[in-house]
Design a protein around this motif. Structure first.
Motif, PDB file in Angstrom:
ATOM      1  N   ALA A  94      47.133  77.920  44.351  1.00 58.82           N
ATOM      2  CA  ALA A  94      48.295  77.417  45.089  1.00 58.82           C
ATOM      3  C   ALA A  94      49.019  76.359  44.264  1.00 58.82           C
ATOM      4  O   ALA A  94      50.256  76.350  44.171  1.00 58.82           O
ATOM      5  N   VAL A  95      48.253  75.480  43.638  1.00 65.12           N
ATOM      6  CA  VAL A  95      48.851  74.450  42.779  1.00 65.12           C
ATOM      7  C   VAL A  95      49.527  75.092  41.581  1.00 65.12           C
ATOM      8  O   VAL A  95      50.644  74.709  41.198  1.00 65.12           O
ATOM      9  N   ARG A  96      48.875  76.061  40.994  1.00 64.93           N
ATOM     10  CA  ARG A  96      49.425  76.715  39.800  1.00 64.93           C
ATOM     11  C   ARG A  96      50.756  77.409  40.106  1.00 64.93           C
ATOM     12  O   ARG A  96      51.716  77.283  39.340  1.00 64.93           O
ATOM     13  N   LEU A  97      50.815  78.119  41.218  1.00 71.52           N
ATOM     14  CA  LEU A  97      52.059  78.796  41.579  1.00 71.52           C
ATOM     15  C   LEU A  97      53.175  77.802  41.901  1.00 71.52           C
ATOM     16  O   LEU A  97      54.354  78.082  41.654  1.00 71.52           O
ATOM     17  N   ALA A  98      52.803  76.667  42.452  1.00 75.58           N
ATOM     18  CA  ALA A  98      53.803  75.702  42.924  1.00 75.58           C
ATOM     19  C   ALA A  98      54.207  74.679  41.879  1.00 75.58           C
ATOM     20  O   ALA A  98      55.087  73.858  42.146  1.00 75.58           O
ATOM     21  N   ARG A  99      53.624  74.707  40.698  1.00 75.37           N
ATOM     22  CA  ARG A  99      53.845  73.652  39.711  1.00 75.37           C
ATOM     23  C   ARG A  99      55.338  73.408  39.462  1.00 75.37           C
ATOM     24  O   ARG A  99      56.066  74.269  38.980  1.00 75.37           O
ATOM     25  N   HIS A 100      55.816  72.233  39.877  1.00 77.00           N
ATOM     26  CA  HIS A 100      57.182  71.750  39.629  1.00 77.00           C
ATOM     27  C   HIS A 100      58.272  72.648  40.244  1.00 77.00           C
ATOM     28  O   HIS A 100      59.415  72.639  39.762  1.00 77.00           O
ATOM     29  N   VAL A 101      57.967  73.400  41.281  1.00 73.42           N
ATOM     30  CA  VAL A 101      59.010  74.220  41.897  1.00 73.42           C
ATOM     31  C   VAL A 101      59.989  73.341  42.673  1.00 73.42           C
ATOM     32  O   VAL A 101      59.668  72.231  43.096  1.00 73.42           O
ATOM     33  N   ASN A 102      61.173  73.873  42.867  1.00 71.83           N
ATOM     34  CA  ASN A 102      62.171  73.167  43.665  1.00 71.83           C
ATOM     35  C   ASN A 102      61.824  73.194  45.151  1.00 71.83           C
ATOM     36  O   ASN A 102      62.152  72.258  45.883  1.00 71.83           O
ATOM     37  N   LEU A 103      61.151  74.279  45.584  1.00 76.33           N
ATOM     38  CA  LEU A 103      60.745  74.375  46.986  1.00 76.33           C
ATOM     39  C   LEU A 103      59.426  75.126  47.081  1.00 76.33           C
ATOM     40  O   LEU A 103      59.287  76.225  46.538  1.00 76.33           O
ATOM     41  N   LEU A 104      58.478  74.522  47.790  1.00 79.82           N
ATOM     42  CA  LEU A 104      57.211  75.165  48.109  1.00 79.82           C
ATOM     43  C   LEU A 104      57.181  75.464  49.598  1.00 79.82           C
ATOM     44  O   LEU A 104      57.424  74.572  50.420  1.00 79.82           O
ATOM     45  N   VAL A 105      56.917  76.729  49.940  1.00 79.59           N
ATOM     46  CA  VAL A 105      56.718  77.120  51.335  1.00 79.59           C
ATOM     47  C   VAL A 105      55.217  77.338  51.523  1.00 79.59           C
ATOM     48  O   VAL A 105      54.630  78.236  50.907  1.00 79.59           O
ATOM     49  N   HIS A 106      54.613  76.527  52.362  1.00 82.40           N
ATOM     50  CA  HIS A 106      53.147  76.538  52.515  1.00 82.40           C
ATOM     51  C   HIS A 106      52.787  76.590  53.993  1.00 82.40           C
ATOM     52  O   HIS A 106      53.419  75.946  54.821  1.00 82.40           O
ATOM     53  N   GLU A 107      51.760  77.356  54.311  1.00 82.19           N
ATOM     54  CA  GLU A 107      51.303  77.400  55.694  1.00 82.19           C
ATOM     55  C   GLU A 107      50.731  76.055  56.125  1.00 82.19           C
ATOM     56  O   GLU A 107      50.182  75.292  55.321  1.00 82.19           O
ATOM     57  N   ALA A 108      50.874  75.757  57.428  1.00 82.37           N
ATOM     58  CA  ALA A 108      50.306  74.543  58.022  1.00 82.37           C
ATOM     59  C   ALA A 108      49.877  74.923  59.429  1.00 82.37           C
ATOM     60  O   ALA A 108      50.471  74.502  60.426  1.00 82.37           O
ATOM     61  N   THR A 109      48.836  75.715  59.508  1.00 82.91           N
ATOM     62  CA  THR A 109      48.449  76.298  60.791  1.00 82.91           C
ATOM     63  C   THR A 109      47.972  75.234  61.778  1.00 82.91           C
ATOM     64  O   THR A 109      48.217  75.350  62.983  1.00 82.91           O
ATOM     65  N   PHE A 110      47.321  74.182  61.266  1.00 83.40           N
ATOM     66  CA  PHE A 110      46.721  73.195  62.157  1.00 83.40           C
ATOM     67  C   PHE A 110      47.020  71.769  61.701  1.00 83.40           C
ATOM     68  O   PHE A 110      47.417  71.532  60.558  1.00 83.40           O
ATOM     69  N   MET A 111      46.770  70.838  62.616  1.00 83.26           N
ATOM     70  CA  MET A 111      46.777  69.425  62.274  1.00 83.26           C
ATOM     71  C   MET A 111      45.389  69.022  61.774  1.00 83.26           C
ATOM     72  O   MET A 111      44.438  69.803  61.818  1.00 83.26           O
ATOM     73  N   GLU A 112      45.285  67.786  61.319  1.00 89.27           N
ATOM     74  CA  GLU A 112      44.080  67.361  60.610  1.00 89.27           C
ATOM     75  C   GLU A 112      42.842  67.324  61.507  1.00 89.27           C
ATOM     76  O   GLU A 112      41.718  67.459  61.013  1.00 89.27           O
TER      77      GLU A 112
END
Length: 308
Positions: free
Chosen positions: A218-236
């Protein structure tokens, strides 16, 4: 270029959120849009939007769970009825081809355009002279992919004043120079594109991830991108539950964004347990404690992919 959210819920639809689907709108760049995931009801969401299925160029499926896939056969069929005649390629993990073959055979579905189903497991899966798409496996309960869309650097802006000084009027020569092509003028002089172009314009980038626990890919794909779309299914407070079912919390998504050095983070794929605005505000606050430039995806709304 912007990311338009057709479905932002997890698992099953609610009255406020449909299941997963995202459109990357590339109207200025290509005159098309690309779709990422196609949960049940996606074509109804398309009808509520300004999107035209005939303009859909590619579909990228992250994994074969129903909330990311069950809308695909119907949408592909409807594209033909809505004037779609140009080729369309669907990318996805192994098993996608079998699924589509069985569904189309049993339902006797045919489409009036060239349709290619391409199974992938990682690497650069598509590229041309303007964009490339890279896929990597994520950490979910079933094989799941994340995608990075990278716009290639564009030629710099023409130095119009310099061209005017040389007595070169606007016309086809400008277009050739803008494309980086050297030209020969009527008097025999060679005009080199590099001498009349500014610095190249860096391409923009987007990472759109499927369902995943926090992981290095996930970090590798997102490295320095202008926009990252990431799931956030739950709270902490549901972090152990998230891990058990192969998901991330909002705060974990923010940590990925921070590690990757992204410009902006969009959260999506919210559990149906979060039904009111106060809960969603709390989810957003948890993420912003780690990464300030975090935003919640909303149904039928867009987030721009800004150059800066």
């Amino acid at each position: 270029m912007d990311v338009y959210f057709l479905g932002t819920g997890a698992g099953m639809p609610t009255t406020k959120r449909n299941v997963s689907s995202i459109a990357l709108r590339l109207y200025e760049e290509r005159g098309t849009f690309w779709m990422f995931d196609c949960g049940e009801g996606t074509q109804h969401q398309v009808l509520r939007s300004s999107l035209k299925l005939s303009k859909c160029e590619f579909i990228f499926i992250t994994h074969l769970h129903g909330d990311h896939l069950f809308g695909l056969p119907g949408l592909l069929s409807s594209r033909g009825h809505q004037g779609g005649t140009k080729p369309l390629t669907v990318f996805g993990p192994p098993g996608l081809g079998d699924y589509m073959k069985i569904v189309f055979e049993v339902s006797h579905t045919q489409v009036p355009y060239p349709l290619v189903i391409k199974e992938v497991d990682g690497g650069v899966i598509w590229s041309d002279d303007t964009f490339s798409v890279t896929a990597l496996p994520l950490d979910h309960r079933v094989p799941c992919l994340g995608y990075r869309i990278q716009e290639k650097d564009r030629p710099g802006r023409l130095k119009f004043e310099l061209l005017k000084e040389k007595g070169i009027p606007p016309g086809p020569v400008y277009g050739q120079l803008k494309q980086g092509k050297d030209v020969q003028l009527p008097d025999g002089e060679f005009l080199f594109a590099a001498s009349v172009l500014g610095e190249s314009i860096p391409g923009r980038s987007v990472a759109i991830l499927g369902d995943t626990r926090p992981c290095d890919h996930a970090v590798r794909l997102a490295r320095h991108v202008n926009l990252l779309v990431h799931e956030a299914t739950f709270m902490e407070d549901r972090v152990e539950h998230a891990h058990e079912f192969g998901h991330s919390t909002a705060k974990q998504a923010a940590r990925i964004a921070d590690r990757a050095g992204v410009k902006k983070l969009a959260l999506t794929h919210f559990s149906s347990r979060y039904k009111d605005e106060e809960q969603m505000d709390q989810l957003l606050s948890e993420a912003r404690e780690v990464f300030a430039e975090t935003y919640l995806a909303e149904e039928l709304e867009a987030i721009a992919v800004d150059a800066e």
